[in-house]
Write a protein that holds these residues in place. Structure first.
Motif, mmCIF file in Angstrom:
data_model
loop_
_atom_site.group_PDB
_atom_site.id
_atom_site.type_symbol
_atom_site.label_atom_id
_atom_site.label_comp_id
_atom_site.label_asym_id
_atom_site.label_seq_id
_atom_site.Cartn_x
_atom_site.Cartn_y
_atom_site.Cartn_z
ATOM 1 N N GLY A 21 0.804 -1.213 0.000
ATOM 2 C CA GLY A 21 0.000 0.000 0.000
ATOM 3 C C GLY A 21 0.834 1.258 0.000
ATOM 4 O O GLY A 21 0.530 2.225 -0.721
ATOM 5 N N VAL A 22 1.907 1.268 0.795
ATOM 6 C CA VAL A 22 2.783 2.446 0.851
ATOM 7 C C VAL A 22 3.481 2.658 -0.492
ATOM 8 O O VAL A 22 3.529 3.782 -1.021
ATOM 9 C CB VAL A 22 3.809 2.285 1.989
ATOM 10 C CG1 VAL A 22 4.875 3.384 1.906
ATOM 11 C CG2 VAL A 22 3.115 2.326 3.341
ATOM 12 N N LEU A 23 4.023 1.590 -1.057
ATOM 13 C CA LEU A 23 4.709 1.723 -2.345
ATOM 14 C C LEU A 23 3.751 2.141 -3.453
ATOM 15 O O LEU A 23 4.117 2.926 -4.339
ATOM 16 C CB LEU A 23 5.391 0.396 -2.705
ATOM 17 C CG LEU A 23 6.608 0.018 -1.850
ATOM 18 C CD1 LEU A 23 7.138 -1.343 -2.252
ATOM 19 C CD2 LEU A 23 7.698 1.070 -1.975
ATOM 20 N N SER A 24 2.534 1.646 -3.411
ATOM 21 C CA SER A 24 1.555 2.044 -4.424
ATOM 22 C C SER A 24 1.210 3.519 -4.310
ATOM 23 O O SER A 24 1.033 4.209 -5.323
ATOM 24 C CB SER A 24 0.280 1.204 -4.282
ATOM 25 O OG SER A 24 0.530 -0.148 -4.582
ATOM 26 N N TRP A 26 3.752 -0.545 -11.150
ATOM 27 C CA TRP A 26 3.726 -1.166 -9.837
ATOM 28 C C TRP A 26 2.391 -0.919 -9.142
ATOM 29 O O TRP A 26 1.797 -1.826 -8.573
ATOM 30 C CB TRP A 26 4.877 -0.645 -8.979
ATOM 31 C CG TRP A 26 4.687 -0.955 -7.523
ATOM 32 C CD1 TRP A 26 4.146 -0.140 -6.581
ATOM 33 C CD2 TRP A 26 4.975 -2.196 -6.864
ATOM 34 N NE1 TRP A 26 4.083 -0.776 -5.367
ATOM 35 C CE2 TRP A 26 4.584 -2.041 -5.511
ATOM 36 C CE3 TRP A 26 5.519 -3.411 -7.281
ATOM 37 C CZ2 TRP A 26 4.734 -3.056 -4.582
ATOM 38 C CZ3 TRP A 26 5.669 -4.415 -6.348
ATOM 39 C CH2 TRP A 26 5.277 -4.241 -5.026
ATOM 40 N N ASP A 27 1.949 0.320 -9.174
ATOM 41 C CA ASP A 27 0.694 0.680 -8.517
ATOM 42 C C ASP A 27 -0.475 -0.098 -9.107
ATOM 43 O O ASP A 27 -1.273 -0.691 -8.380
ATOM 44 C CB ASP A 27 0.472 2.186 -8.649
ATOM 45 C CG ASP A 27 -0.843 2.633 -8.014
ATOM 46 O OD1 ASP A 27 -1.296 1.968 -7.065
ATOM 47 O OD2 ASP A 27 -1.408 3.642 -8.478
ATOM 48 N N ARG A 28 -0.560 -0.109 -10.414
ATOM 49 C CA ARG A 28 -1.678 -0.795 -11.063
ATOM 50 C C ARG A 28 -1.611 -2.308 -10.841
ATOM 51 O O ARG A 28 -2.628 -2.958 -10.572
ATOM 52 C CB ARG A 28 -1.682 -0.485 -12.564
ATOM 53 C CG ARG A 28 -1.860 1.006 -12.860
ATOM 54 C CD ARG A 28 -1.886 1.274 -14.358
ATOM 55 N NE ARG A 28 -1.920 2.703 -14.639
ATOM 56 C CZ ARG A 28 -3.002 3.461 -14.600
ATOM 57 N NH1 ARG A 28 -4.168 2.910 -14.307
ATOM 58 N NH2 ARG A 28 -2.933 4.753 -14.866
ATOM 59 N N GLY A 29 -0.416 -2.866 -10.923
ATOM 60 C CA GLY A 29 -0.275 -4.307 -10.707
ATOM 61 C C GLY A 29 -0.610 -4.717 -9.282
ATOM 62 O O GLY A 29 -1.292 -5.721 -9.055
ATOM 63 N N ALA A 30 -0.132 -3.931 -8.303
ATOM 64 C CA ALA A 30 -0.407 -4.248 -6.911
ATOM 65 C C ALA A 30 -1.895 -4.158 -6.610
ATOM 66 O O ALA A 30 -2.452 -4.992 -5.874
ATOM 67 C CB ALA A 30 0.373 -3.309 -5.998
ATOM 68 N N MET A 31 -2.582 -3.169 -7.179
ATOM 69 C CA MET A 31 -4.006 -3.020 -6.918
ATOM 70 C C MET A 31 -4.826 -4.102 -7.618
ATOM 71 O O MET A 31 -5.874 -4.513 -7.121
ATOM 72 C CB MET A 31 -4.474 -1.632 -7.339
ATOM 73 C CG MET A 31 -3.985 -0.505 -6.428
ATOM 74 S SD MET A 31 -4.471 -0.744 -4.679
ATOM 75 C CE MET A 31 -2.930 -1.356 -3.961
#
Length: 332
Positions: free
Chosen positions: A136-139, A147-152
């Motif tokens: 969550g912090v990195l996103s 990274w943000d889109r993949g993590a979500m």
């Protein structure tokens, strides 16, 4: 700080009394109003009327309501004595009664299963906190990136997919297909390696669900906090980005995370029914499931009280941590 702690302890004690009375009403008064005879459930449907009446007298089911409430309340804290038909039974505290099926005291049955559930809950909590909060912090810091889109997307999958699906899929791949892990549960007292091997997949499966939720709430909270004036001021002072994020932003981000952790961990200590059933773990969740199938009311009552107490204690700890993280809570 001491005054704040005393207030919270007093509120927790009052809530505990309310919980015990509510649980008593659900498990004893509601069935009575619905026409269910608890004494008949205890001795079985084929018992003669004399046996049913003897059990009713022994359990005090014919006593006035206030007397039943008092005996139940006293039994939880100091134990109680069941007497009737010339038979006297001592039930040590905490006394949740006796199983309808095995006629064993409920508390020893639950304490045998409690370590399994506690190990499952704590192990999964460590994993979902580490990976969920970090993702969550990195996103939030890399908003709009791959990274943000993949993590979500992964977080959305974790929230959407049911545990029995991810659990069976992990068993099929890693235990039965690749044979990397022996999914058979082994008590910790017998073998640490066997216990660890039997708990890895349940930990990962349960943590996948919760880490996804924690990643989403951490990302949303962090993005909101990064836009606050005090964060811009800290950066304007020339503080390193690690200090701004780690000391200032994370401190405010932890408040909703602690709230979720208190509720989630407390509820899981009462048993993770789907996870324990999927991986055949002999925990409280399996005990509840078996009790529901067998209509074993005292077992369900005992687990309900344990779960309520665990949530109460977890929220008390969270309240204290609030005061440590944010001194404004103590002043309020």
């Amino acid at each position: 700080m001491l005054a704040y702690l005393i207030r919270r302890l007093f509120a927790a004690a009052v809530m505990l009394v309310v919980i015990i009375m509510v649980v008593f009403g659900i498990f004893f008064l509601v069935p009575k109003w619905a026409g269910v005879d608890i004494a008949s459930s205890f001795v079985g449907k084929q018992a003669d009327p004399a046996s049913v009446e003897a059990v009713r007298q022994k359990l005090g089911l014919s006593d006035p309501i206030y007397s039943q409430v008092w005996e139940f309340f006293k039994g939880v804290f100091v134990g109680r004595t069941y007497s009737g038909g010339g038979d006297v039974t001592q039930c040590a505290a905490p006394c949740f009664g006796y199983s309808f099926r095995s006629e064993q005291a409920v508390w020893p049955v639950l304490t045998d299963r409690f370590p399994v559930t506690l190990g499952l809950a704590l192990g999964a909590a460590v994993l979902w906190l580490i990976f969920g909060v970090a993702a969550g912090v990195l996103s939030a810091l890399k908003r709009g990136t791959i990274w943000d889109r993949g993590a979500m997307v992964i977080a959305l999958a974790g929230v959407s997919l049911p545990i029995y699906f991810t659990g069976l899929l992990s068993l099929a791949i890693f235990a039965f297909g690749l044979k990397w892990i022996d999914a058979q549960y082994v008590p910790l007292a017998e073998s640490f390696g066997g216990w660890l091997g039997g708990m890895i997949l349940p930990w990962i499966t349960l943590a996948f669900l919760y880490a996804a939720m924690y990643a989403r709430i951490t990302r949303a909270t962090m993005m909101e906090i990064l836009g606050e004036d005090y964060i811009r001021t800290a950066r304007a002072k020339g503080l390193k980005e690690q200090v701004v994020i780690g000391k200032h932003a994370m401190r405010s981000t932890m408040t909703p995370i602690l709230t979720m952790l208190g509720m989630d961990l407390g509820a899981l200590i009462g048993g993770a029914i789907l996870t324990e059933s999927t991986f055949n773990l002999p925990g409280l969740g399996r005990a509840v499931l078996d009790a529901i199938r067998n209509q074993d009311l005292p077992i369900i009552l005992g687990v309900t009280l344990i779960t309520s107490l665990a949530v109460l204690l977890a929220n008390l700890v969270v309240d204290v941590l609030y005061a440590v993280i944010d001194p404004r809570v103590r002043l309020a």
